[in-house]
Scaffold this motif. Structure first.
Motif, PDB file in Angstrom:
ATOM      1  N   GLY A  68      -2.609   2.318   9.264  1.00  0.00           N
ATOM      2  CA  GLY A  68      -3.278   3.213  10.202  1.00  0.00           C
ATOM      3  C   GLY A  68      -4.781   3.037  10.249  1.00  0.00           C
ATOM      4  N   GLY A  69      -5.337   2.195   9.399  1.00  0.00           N
ATOM      5  CA  GLY A  69      -6.765   1.960   9.419  1.00  0.00           C
ATOM      6  C   GLY A  69      -7.563   2.955   8.595  1.00  0.00           C
ATOM      7  N   TYR A  70      -6.901   3.746   7.764  1.00  0.00           N
ATOM      8  CA  TYR A  70      -7.590   4.734   6.941  1.00  0.00           C
ATOM      9  C   TYR A  70      -7.604   4.344   5.462  1.00  0.00           C
ATOM     10  CZ  TYR A  70      -7.080   7.586  11.093  1.00  0.00           C
ATOM     11  OH  TYR A  70      -7.140   8.052  12.374  1.00  0.00           O
ATOM     12  N   GLY A  71      -7.408   3.076   5.193  1.00  0.00           N
ATOM     13  CA  GLY A  71      -7.357   2.606   3.819  1.00  0.00           C
ATOM     14  C   GLY A  71      -8.703   2.720   3.121  1.00  0.00           C
ATOM     15  N   THR A  72      -8.635   2.998   1.843  1.00  0.00           N
ATOM     16  CA  THR A  72      -9.843   3.078   1.031  1.00  0.00           C
ATOM     17  C   THR A  72     -10.031   1.760   0.284  1.00  0.00           C
ATOM     18  OG1 THR A  72      -8.640   3.938  -0.876  1.00  0.00           O
ATOM     19  CG2 THR A  72      -9.483   5.557   0.691  1.00  0.00           C
ATOM     20  N   ASN A  73     -11.127   1.655  -0.433  1.00  0.00           N
ATOM     21  CA  ASN A  73     -11.354   0.461  -1.246  1.00  0.00           C
ATOM     22  C   ASN A  73     -10.274   0.321  -2.312  1.00  0.00           C
ATOM     23  OD1 ASN A  73     -13.634  -0.190   0.187  1.00  0.00           O
ATOM     24  ND2 ASN A  73     -15.017   0.893  -1.204  1.00  0.00           N
ATOM     25  N   GLU A  74      -9.824   1.460  -2.832  1.00  0.00           N
ATOM     26  CA  GLU A  74      -8.743   1.437  -3.831  1.00  0.00           C
ATOM     27  C   GLU A  74      -7.455   0.897  -3.222  1.00  0.00           C
ATOM     28  OE1 GLU A  74      -6.050   4.779  -5.935  1.00  0.00           O
ATOM     29  OE2 GLU A  74      -8.212   5.060  -6.212  1.00  0.00           O
ATOM     30  N   ASP A  75      -7.172   1.284  -1.977  1.00  0.00           N
ATOM     31  CA  ASP A  75      -5.983   0.779  -1.286  1.00  0.00           C
ATOM     32  C   ASP A  75      -6.075  -0.723  -1.063  1.00  0.00           C
ATOM     33  OD1 ASP A  75      -4.935   3.329  -1.172  1.00  0.00           O
ATOM     34  OD2 ASP A  75      -5.719   3.729   0.840  1.00  0.00           O
ATOM     35  N   ASP A  76      -7.261  -1.189  -0.698  1.00  0.00           N
ATOM     36  CA  ASP A  76      -7.446  -2.628  -0.489  1.00  0.00           C
ATOM     37  C   ASP A  76      -7.272  -3.403  -1.794  1.00  0.00           C
ATOM     38  OD1 ASP A  76      -7.921  -2.193   2.198  1.00  0.00           O
ATOM     39  OD2 ASP A  76     -10.108  -2.083   1.942  1.00  0.00           O
ATOM     40  N   ALA A  77      -7.786  -2.857  -2.882  1.00  0.00           N
ATOM     41  CA  ALA A  77      -7.628  -3.519  -4.184  1.00  0.00           C
ATOM     42  C   ALA A  77      -6.162  -3.564  -4.578  1.00  0.00           C
ATOM     43  CB  ALA A  77      -8.445  -2.786  -5.245  1.00  0.00           C
ATOM     44  N   TRP A  78      -5.430  -2.492  -4.305  1.00  0.00           N
ATOM     45  CA  TRP A  78      -3.993  -2.466  -4.597  1.00  0.00           C
ATOM     46  C   TRP A  78      -3.264  -3.511  -3.770  1.00  0.00           C
ATOM     47  CZ3 TRP A  78       0.053  -1.401  -1.257  1.00  0.00           C
ATOM     48  CH2 TRP A  78       1.314  -1.311  -1.862  1.00  0.00           C
ATOM     49  N   SER A  79      -3.637  -3.626  -2.503  1.00  0.00           N
ATOM     50  CA  SER A  79      -3.003  -4.596  -1.615  1.00  0.00           C
ATOM     51  C   SER A  79      -3.240  -6.025  -2.106  1.00  0.00           C
ATOM     52  CB  SER A  79      -3.542  -4.415  -0.199  1.00  0.00           C
ATOM     53  OG  SER A  79      -2.943  -5.334   0.670  1.00  0.00           O
ATOM     54  N   GLU A  80      -4.430  -6.292  -2.615  1.00  0.00           N
ATOM     55  CA  GLU A  80      -4.728  -7.615  -3.157  1.00  0.00           C
ATOM     56  C   GLU A  80      -3.914  -7.902  -4.418  1.00  0.00           C
ATOM     57  OE1 GLU A  80      -6.573 -10.220  -2.122  1.00  0.00           O
ATOM     58  OE2 GLU A  80      -6.732  -9.118  -0.237  1.00  0.00           O
ATOM     59  N   ARG A  81      -3.758  -6.893  -5.273  1.00  0.00           N
ATOM     60  CA  ARG A  81      -2.963  -7.072  -6.503  1.00  0.00           C
ATOM     61  C   ARG A  81      -1.496  -7.297  -6.185  1.00  0.00           C
ATOM     62  NH1 ARG A  81      -5.802  -2.571  -8.369  1.00  0.00           N
ATOM     63  NH2 ARG A  81      -3.935  -1.335  -8.074  1.00  0.00           N
ATOM     64  N   ALA A  82      -0.983  -6.578  -5.189  1.00  0.00           N
ATOM     65  CA  ALA A  82       0.441  -6.689  -4.843  1.00  0.00           C
ATOM     66  C   ALA A  82       0.736  -8.015  -4.143  1.00  0.00           C
ATOM     67  CB  ALA A  82       0.857  -5.519  -3.961  1.00  0.00           C
ATOM     68  N   LYS A  83      -0.230  -8.550  -3.416  1.00  0.00           N
ATOM     69  CA  LYS A  83      -0.100  -9.826  -2.708  1.00  0.00           C
ATOM     70  C   LYS A  83       1.143  -9.857  -1.817  1.00  0.00           C
ATOM     71  CE  LYS A  83      -2.689 -12.324  -6.079  1.00  0.00           C
ATOM     72  NZ  LYS A  83      -2.728 -13.093  -7.250  1.00  0.00           N
ATOM     73  N   GLY A  84       1.436  -8.742  -1.166  1.00  0.00           N
ATOM     74  CA  GLY A  84       2.550  -8.672  -0.234  1.00  0.00           C
ATOM     75  C   GLY A  84       3.898  -8.414  -0.871  1.00  0.00           C
ATOM     76  N   ASN A  85       3.987  -8.461  -2.193  1.00  0.00           N
ATOM     77  CA  ASN A  85       5.266  -8.231  -2.868  1.00  0.00           C
ATOM     78  C   ASN A  85       5.341  -6.767  -3.297  1.00  0.00           C
ATOM     79  OD1 ASN A  85       7.652  -8.395  -4.176  1.00  0.00           O
ATOM     80  ND2 ASN A  85       6.965  -9.774  -5.786  1.00  0.00           N
ATOM     81  N   PHE A  86       5.700  -5.899  -2.363  1.00  0.00           N
ATOM     82  CA  PHE A  86       5.731  -4.470  -2.631  1.00  0.00           C
ATOM     83  C   PHE A  86       7.005  -4.027  -3.328  1.00  0.00           C
ATOM     84  CE2 PHE A  86       3.297  -5.036   1.370  1.00  0.00           C
ATOM     85  CZ  PHE A  86       2.052  -4.871   0.808  1.00  0.00           C
ATOM     86  N   LEU A  87       7.970  -4.921  -3.441  1.00  0.00           N
ATOM     87  CA  LEU A  87       9.255  -4.573  -4.052  1.00  0.00           C
ATOM     88  C   LEU A  87       9.396  -5.150  -5.449  1.00  0.00           C
ATOM     89  CD1 LEU A  87      11.546  -5.146  -0.967  1.00  0.00           C
ATOM     90  CD2 LEU A  87      10.558  -3.008  -1.767  1.00  0.00           C
TER      91      LEU A  87
END
Length: 129
Positions: A68-87
């Motif tokens: 939705g475009g409301y991501g925080t810096n913490e959300d972005d860091a989490w996304s980088e750590r997960a590298k698309g593998n959310f499962l």
């Protein structure tokens, strides 16, 4: 996931009741200890399901913010750590740290009642045949 938790509760209470009933029939207090162990194992499994459900909700809310475009810096860091593998499965035992907060949940009331009944059965001696 909530359905898995419900099924674990149903099977756990059924196993507990069967062992306690068998303990009364045979007047054997060792079976009450076995019922307590069974109760404990099913309880840990249920806590794990609750942990996974909370983790799933957190990840879902985080992804919703990011999309939705409301991501925080913490959300972005989490996304980088997960590298698309959310499962990716979590092999840690961090779910045991949630034990105190999980026991406060109303969904675990059947386990707390079974725990109190089992303790009472272990403390009070069985009547002689």
């Amino acid at each position: 996931m909530a359905n898995n938790s419900l099924e674990v509760k149903k099977v756990g209470i059924t196993v507990w009741a069967a062992i306690v009933g068998f303990g009364f029939t045979n007047r054997n207090t060792a079976l009450f200890v076995l019922a307590f162990v069974a109760f404990l194992l099913f309880g840990v499994l249920d806590i794990y399901y609750l942990y996974l459900e909370r983790k799933f909700r957190d990840n879902f809310n985080r992804l919703t913010r990011i999309i939705g475009g409301y991501g925080t810096n913490e959300d972005d860091a989490w996304s980088e750590r997960a590298k698309g593998n959310f499962l990716k499965p979590d092999s840690s035992t961090t779910f045991l740290q949630q034990l105190p907060s999980t026991l406060k949940s109303w969904s675990n009331l059947p386990y707390l009642i079974a725990f109190l009944i089992t303790i009472a059965l272990l403390v009070v001696s069985l009547p002689a045949a």
